[in-house]
Design a protein around this motif. Structure first.
Motif, PDB file in Angstrom:
ATOM      1  N   GLN A  55      23.416  72.594  14.051  1.00 17.57           N
ATOM      2  CA  GLN A  55      24.551  71.681  13.962  1.00 17.57           C
ATOM      3  C   GLN A  55      25.306  71.584  15.292  1.00 17.57           C
ATOM      4  N   LEU A  56      25.451  72.735  15.993  1.00 14.32           N
ATOM      5  CA  LEU A  56      26.139  72.736  17.286  1.00 14.32           C
ATOM      6  C   LEU A  56      25.369  71.884  18.303  1.00 14.32           C
ATOM      7  N   ASN A  57      24.036  72.015  18.313  1.00 11.24           N
ATOM      8  CA  ASN A  57      23.218  71.214  19.224  1.00 11.24           C
ATOM      9  C   ASN A  57      23.326  69.721  18.923  1.00 11.24           C
ATOM     10  N   GLU A  58      23.427  69.378  17.639  1.00 10.11           N
ATOM     11  CA  GLU A  58      23.564  67.975  17.275  1.00 10.11           C
ATOM     12  C   GLU A  58      24.859  67.382  17.809  1.00 10.11           C
ATOM     13  N   TRP A  59      25.946  68.112  17.671  1.00  7.05           N
ATOM     14  CA  TRP A  59      27.223  67.620  18.179  1.00  7.05           C
ATOM     15  C   TRP A  59      27.226  67.568  19.715  1.00  7.05           C
ATOM     16  N   LEU A  60      26.584  68.555  20.354  1.00 10.33           N
ATOM     17  CA  LEU A  60      26.495  68.552  21.814  1.00 10.33           C
ATOM     18  C   LEU A  60      25.667  67.366  22.303  1.00 10.33           C
ATOM     19  N   LEU A  61      24.558  67.069  21.595  1.00  4.83           N
ATOM     20  CA  LEU A  61      23.741  65.908  21.938  1.00  4.83           C
ATOM     21  C   LEU A  61      24.547  64.617  21.797  1.00  4.83           C
ATOM     22  N   LEU A  62      25.317  64.523  20.722  1.00  7.97           N
ATOM     23  CA  LEU A  62      26.147  63.338  20.508  1.00  7.97           C
ATOM     24  C   LEU A  62      27.137  63.162  21.645  1.00  7.97           C
ATOM     25  N   LEU A  63      27.783  64.265  22.057  1.00  9.20           N
ATOM     26  CA  LEU A  63      28.760  64.201  23.149  1.00  9.20           C
ATOM     27  C   LEU A  63      28.090  63.785  24.453  1.00  9.20           C
ATOM     28  N   LEU A  64      26.921  64.380  24.756  1.00 13.42           N
ATOM     29  CA  LEU A  64      26.218  64.052  25.994  1.00 13.42           C
ATOM     30  C   LEU A  64      25.801  62.588  26.026  1.00 13.42           C
ATOM     31  N   ARG A  65      25.301  62.089  24.910  1.00 19.42           N
ATOM     32  CA  ARG A  65      24.841  60.705  24.878  1.00 19.42           C
ATOM     33  C   ARG A  65      26.000  59.713  24.995  1.00 19.42           C
ATOM     34  N   MET A  66      27.131  60.057  24.400  1.00 18.95           N
ATOM     35  CA  MET A  66      28.305  59.193  24.548  1.00 18.95           C
ATOM     36  C   MET A  66      28.826  59.221  25.985  1.00 18.95           C
ATOM     37  N   LEU A  67      28.770  60.401  26.631  1.00 15.23           N
ATOM     38  CA  LEU A  67      29.188  60.496  28.026  1.00 15.23           C
ATOM     39  C   LEU A  67      28.255  59.682  28.928  1.00 15.23           C
ATOM     40  N   ILE A  68      26.937  59.710  28.626  1.00 15.32           N
ATOM     41  CA  ILE A  68      25.972  58.956  29.426  1.00 15.32           C
ATOM     42  C   ILE A  68      26.254  57.453  29.337  1.00 15.32           C
ATOM     43  N   VAL A  69      26.499  56.971  28.123  1.00 13.08           N
ATOM     44  CA  VAL A  69      26.810  55.548  27.950  1.00 13.08           C
ATOM     45  C   VAL A  69      28.092  55.187  28.690  1.00 13.08           C
ATOM     46  N   GLY A  70      29.102  56.056  28.593  1.00 12.25           N
ATOM     47  CA  GLY A  70      30.364  55.799  29.270  1.00 12.25           C
ATOM     48  C   GLY A  70      30.221  55.768  30.785  1.00 12.25           C
ATOM     49  N   LEU A  71      29.420  56.693  31.341  1.00 14.18           N
ATOM     50  CA  LEU A  71      29.231  56.718  32.795  1.00 14.18           C
ATOM     51  C   LEU A  71      28.430  55.526  33.291  1.00 14.18           C
ATOM     52  N   VAL A  72      27.450  55.062  32.483  1.00  5.45           N
ATOM     53  CA  VAL A  72      26.698  53.862  32.865  1.00  5.45           C
ATOM     54  C   VAL A  72      27.640  52.663  32.979  1.00  5.45           C
ATOM     55  N   VAL A  73      28.543  52.537  32.002  1.00  5.67           N
ATOM     56  CA  VAL A  73      29.520  51.440  32.042  1.00  5.67           C
ATOM     57  C   VAL A  73      30.432  51.590  33.255  1.00  5.67           C
ATOM     58  N   LEU A  74      30.879  52.813  33.524  1.00  4.42           N
ATOM     59  CA  LEU A  74      31.759  53.068  34.661  1.00  4.42           C
ATOM     60  C   LEU A  74      31.062  52.752  35.977  1.00  4.42           C
ATOM     61  N   LEU A  75      29.774  53.116  36.078  1.00  6.48           N
ATOM     62  CA  LEU A  75      29.018  52.858  37.299  1.00  6.48           C
ATOM     63  C   LEU A  75      28.839  51.365  37.530  1.00  6.48           C
ATOM     64  N   MET A  76      28.597  50.602  36.455  1.00  8.12           N
ATOM     65  CA  MET A  76      28.454  49.149  36.580  1.00  8.12           C
ATOM     66  C   MET A  76      29.768  48.488  37.001  1.00  8.12           C
ATOM     67  N   ALA A  77      30.889  49.110  36.660  1.00  7.09           N
ATOM     68  CA  ALA A  77      32.196  48.540  36.993  1.00  7.09           C
ATOM     69  C   ALA A  77      32.590  48.793  38.446  1.00  7.09           C
ATOM     70  N   GLY A  78      31.810  49.646  39.175  1.00  6.24           N
ATOM     71  CA  GLY A  78      32.144  49.949  40.564  1.00  6.24           C
ATOM     72  C   GLY A  78      33.392  50.814  40.667  1.00  6.24           C
TER      73      GLY A  78
END
Length: 413
Positions: free
Chosen positions: A41-64
């Motif tokens: 269960q801990l790994n599942e929540w950690l995976l969820l957090l990492l994947r949400m951070l990845i999506v957020g950083l991709v958006v941030l990178l596209m915004a310059g």
């Protein structure tokens, strides 16, 4: 940022109700199973957090992403046009400036200037006003720009800036009598020389009688005791084919008169011939004045297609090398709309020379015309001095993607 809902939705969708499996005995189940379940269960929540951070950083990178920094108003930044980086009158000055202030090149990214750096032999003319818009990201408030201020580098609208920019225009070398190219006429050789300086640039023509030799498509000319090789262009006869019905007889006569005027003005032979069908030999221009529809063919074509809304007699079509003649010709419209000049642009007789002319264009702008619009000190809410942090965000994104793959692998184990 709505993309953050995607990994969250996948996580919640996978949380289905567990199936009940009936077994005979549960005596072999102990507390280790409970601890293993908690780890999953801990790994599942950690995976969820990492994947949400990845999506957020991709958006941030596209915004310059840019980080606001406090400018140093006392420090002066010096920008040098690349073509001046090794200028004899500037090298000593730049060496002394580099010890106390930043010296950057006037190009995309504003790289640091170095004494032994290699630059292209034929540097491109910077887009001055586009670079001014990026100067707001420099840390210092005062900027000195050493430039040649070529007119070719002035494009788009005059920009606005919060920085105090002082332009130092370096005078261009004088181009007195620089041989440019030669034209081979029927009985003579005509030399074209480039003359002038940063304020005026013009071409001078002269007929050569001696002191030269021709080898294939080059002219060997002695200038100040040195032999120079200059390209030679043959002024071949320009052929124009006219395919016209009888009702376009007047238009054909106006066209022939216009080409005769061009031939006399250019001192170049232009031969106009009326043909009944397409000819296979290559010509400078084909003119279609017929009722029947024109079918696409090779070559450059001027086709009659009436357009009462057009303010030009010759209009460019959507097809390459195809132009429309928008009205029947008469004394009034051929004179008022400068029909002969439109035909000259259509022939484009200087197409082979234009790239070379652009290369030698050294007209310079006056400092007053070069300056952008200074809008004063920026307010707190306005974008002031910003530092580009895209590179840091990219490497953080790479590390998070590696961590996500490792966590997913551990979870499967």
């Amino acid at each position: 940022m709505l993309g953050l809902l995607v990994p969250l939705a996948i996580h919640l969708w996978s949380k289905k109700e567990a199936k009940t499996i009936k077994i005979g005995s549960v005596q072999l189940l102990d507390e280790s199973n409970s601890r293993q379940s908690s780890s999953i269960q801990l790994n599942e929540w950690l995976l969820l957090l990492l994947r949400m951070l990845i999506v957020g950083l991709v958006v941030l990178l596209m915004a310059g992403p840019q980080w606001r920094i406090k400018p140093n108003k006392k420090q002066i930044t010096y920008l040098v046009e690349p073509s001046l980086a090794h200028h004899s009158s500037l090298v000593g000055l730049l060496d002394s400036l580099g010890e106390s202030s930043r010296v950057l090149l006037l190009k995309q990214g504003f790289p640091e200037w170095e004494t032994d750096m290699e630059l292209p032999s034929e540097p491109m003319v910077p887009s001055y006003w586009q670079l001014v818009q990026r100067m707001d990201s420099l840390a210092s408030d005062s900027i000195v720009v050493f430039t040649r201020a070529y007119a070719e580098g002035i494009k788009s609208r005059r920009p606005k800036t919060h920085k105090k920019i002082h332009w130092v225009v370096m005078e261009s070398d004088t181009l007195a009598g620089k041989p440019f190219l030669a034209y081979q006429r029927e009985k003579e050789m005509e030399l074209v020389s480039l003359q002038g300086n940063g304020q005026t640039t013009y071409f001078k023509k002269q007929t050569l009688s001696d002191g030269f030799s021709v080898q294939e498509d080059s002219l060997k000319l002695e200038v100040d005791g040195n032999i120079q090789t200059i390209p030679v262009l043959d002024l071949d006869t320009v052929y124009v084919n006219i395919m016209a019905d009888t009702e376009f007889e007047t238009d054909r006569q106006y066209l022939e008169a216009s080409f005769r005027a061009l031939s006399k003005f250019l001192d170049r032979k232009i031969q106009v011939q009326s043909v009944d069908a397409d000819v296979e030999n290559e010509v400078g221009l084909n003119i279609w004045l017929r009722k029947e529809n024109w079918e696409p063919k090779q070559g450059k074509w001027l086709i009659f297609k009436e357009d009462i809304l057009s303010n030009k007699l010759i209009k460019e079509s959507e097809q390459q090398n195809v132009y429309w003649l928008t009205s029947k010709l008469n004394t009034e419209n051929t004179t008022e709309q400068h029909f002969t000049e439109q035909l000259l642009r259509l022939l484009d007789l200087d197409a082979a020379v234009t790239p070379s002319v652009t290369q030698y264009d050294q007209r310079q702008m006056d400092v007053a015309e070069l300056k952008p619009n200074y809008v004063g000190e920026p307010k707190k809410k306005e974008r002031a001095t910003l530092l580009d942090v895209s590179q840091w965000v990219f490497w953080i994104l790479v590390l998070l993607m590696i961590a996500e793959r490792v966590t997913a692998y551990v979870k499967r184990q």
